[in-house]
Design an enzyme around this catalytic site. Structure first.
Site, short mmCIF file in Angstrom:
data_model
loop_
_atom_site.label_atom_id
_atom_site.label_comp_id
_atom_site.label_asym_id
_atom_site.label_seq_id
_atom_site.Cartn_x
_atom_site.Cartn_y
_atom_site.Cartn_z
CD GLU A 136 2.07 2.67 -5.52
OE1 GLU A 136 2.16 1.42 -5.50
OE2 GLU A 136 2.96 3.41 -5.98
CG ASP A 166 -3.43 -2.87 -3.20
OD1 ASP A 166 -2.57 -3.05 -2.30
OD2 ASP A 166 -3.13 -2.86 -4.41
CG ASN A 174 5.08 6.36 -3.86
OD1 ASN A 174 4.26 6.59 -2.98
ND2 ASN A 174 4.86 5.48 -4.83
CD GLU A 188 8.47 0.24 -5.22
OE1 GLU A 188 9.21 -0.61 -5.75
OE2 GLU A 188 7.23 0.23 -5.35
CG HIS A 221 0.87 -2.02 -2.37
ND1 HIS A 221 -0.22 -1.91 -3.21
CD2 HIS A 221 1.84 -1.26 -2.90
CE1 HIS A 221 0.09 -1.10 -4.22
NE2 HIS A 221 1.34 -0.69 -4.04
#
Ligand code: G3I
Length: 425
Positions: free
Chosen positions: A264, A266, A198, A157, A234
């Site tokens: 990651e 979701d 990432n 990030e 996400h």
């Protein structure tokens, strides 16, 4: 009678009331991902959750999860809470669980502005000292886990939403060079680990994706190695990028010479989720899995924990959640689970249909094996042998009470996942 005895022994060994007639061992999210040519389907986890035995059983089910990621315990604040003082117990617990289960380990994360101890973020270090601090952290942690992490999220990030560099102690003190320096250091410590950048909101074309592509170029321009880019993914129900948008975005990165992974995943919604939201969520999951399936260099998908019970979302986005394929009570959400299964494609030979898989429980066999091990690699010319019929690729080839063939067809090897299940892969 002998069968009943064997059944009793099996259930006692597994600690599960699950019927052995469910087909979980021959089908699951990871088995389908591997059948689609991917390296894994996996889940994040965290140390506190592992004391929940039902949760742990589900996480350890390698039919569903062939890979795990520590959600917190390999971050800087866990590993080096004070300067030069390293604490690996939390990370080691998850690393050892991966070994016990025969699961791949994505290690997360070395350099991130968040979950960074005060002694780093407010240390007032000059350029040279902070470089030294960062290199020392990377070197110490990667040396500890050398050979145990198949992926490392080296930098996490580093970008703002507009694709410019995020203000952080690393960027503000060292400049953009902190990124290639981190990657070069990582490559020197564990040359066999795949090194990843990432980030989130980089999953479709736009300024932030372009910024991430520029990071790949920057690392290479410095002569350092980067192997992959992780798309955190996400997402929000109804706002998930389309499959084609995700595919073309992945391909933009692949064309720069890196592999990609969904790291990651979701997909959140307002809670409680309505039936129409769940229907849309199933499509959104399918779009994302389908995108990874369609891109050969997309190596796998990780969901950010597998149950809503331990999702980070409700704590951060009030009134939202229901983002994962298992609910708060560890019950499988069949619509979402089957959407993922079907997006990967058909079950391997001998595997279950999606409806059969949907009736499976989360409880897997208890594994006593330390690592996945290949037991047979011969490529038989015949269709049967003294070891029984030759087993087609993806079929079962061993396990407690297994009476079928144990020799795999040419091009596949009998690989032990746990005491109860080996598969030709
Ligand atoms: O460990 C303390 C505990 O001692 C304390 O009692 C408790 C009280 O709130 O907090 C605990 O720390 C929490 C930590 O998770 C461990 O559970 C933090 O408050 C909490 O903020 C932290 O959240 C994590 C978050 O990263 C921090 O940014 C989430 O679990 C974790 O899932 C999340 O993961 C990130 C990825 O690393 C990067 N991408 C985004 C993703 C979601 O935010």
């Amino acid at each position: 009678m002998a069968f009943v005895t064997a059944l009793t022994v099996l259930l006692a060994a597994t600690g599960s009331s699950a019927t052995p007639f469910n087909r979980r061992a021959t089908d699951g999210l990871n088995i389908r991902a591997v059948a689609a040519g991917k390296q894994y389907f996996g889940s994040a986890t965290d140390n506190g959750e592992l004391s929940n035995s039902a949760y742990l059983s589900g996480l350890s089910n390698t039919a569903d999860f062939g890979q795990i990621t520590p959600g917190n315990s390999m971050k800087w604040d866990s590993i080096e809470p004070s300067r030069g003082s390293f604490s690996y117990s939390g990370g080691d617990t998850i690393q050892q669980l991966a070994v016990k289960n025969g699961q791949k380990l994505r290690c997360h994360t070395l350099v991130w502005h968040s979950q960074l101890p005060n002694w780093v973020s407010n240390g007032g270090f000059d350029n040279a000292t902070l470089i030294s601090v960062m290199k020392n952290h990377i070197t110490n942690e990667m040396t500890h886990y050398k050979g145990k992490c198949f992926h490392w999220d080296v930098v996490n990030e580093a970008l703002n939403e507009d694709g410019t560099f995020r203000s952080s102690v690393f960027y503000n003190t060292i400049g953009p060079a902190f990124i290639p320096i981190a990657f070069a250091t990582a490559a020197s410590v564990d040359p066999d680990a795949k090194l990843y950048y990432n980030d989130y909101n980089t999953e479709n074309a736009g300024s932030k994706s372009t910024g991430a592509q520029n990071i790949v170029k920057l690392i290479k321009q410095y002569g350092a190695k980067i192997d992959g880019v992780g798309f955190q993914s996400h997402f929000i129900v109804g706002s998930t990028p389309s499959q084609s948008a995700q595919v073309s975005n992945m391909n933009a990165f692949v064309s720069l010479g890196v592999e990609v992974a969904i790291t990651e995943l979701d997909i959140r919604t307002n809670t409680p989720a309505t039936s129409s939201a769940v229907a849309q969520q199933a499509k959104d999951y399918a779009a994302t899995i389908g995108a990874c399936k369609a891109v050969a260099k997309c190596v796998g998908v990780t969901i950010w924990d597998y149950t809503d019970k331990y999702s980070w979302i409700p704590g951060v986005f009030s009134g939202q959640g229901s983002a994962l394929p298992w609910d708060d009570n560890l019950n499988k959400k069949t619509d979402i689970y089957n959407a993922i299964l079907n997006a990967w494609g058909s079950a391997p030979t001998g595997g279950a249909t999606s409806s059969a898989a949907s009736s499976a429980t989360v409880a897997p066999p208890a594994s006593t094996s330390a690592v996945r091990s290949t037991t047979t690699s011969a490529a038989p010319a015949a269709t049967s042998s003294a070891a029984g019929p030759v087993v087609a690729k993806w079929g079962q080839c061993g396990g407690v009470n297994w009476n079928g063939g144990t020799v795999c067809e040419s091009g596949s090897s009998c690989t032990k996942f746990n005491d109860y299940y080996s598969q030709c892969i």
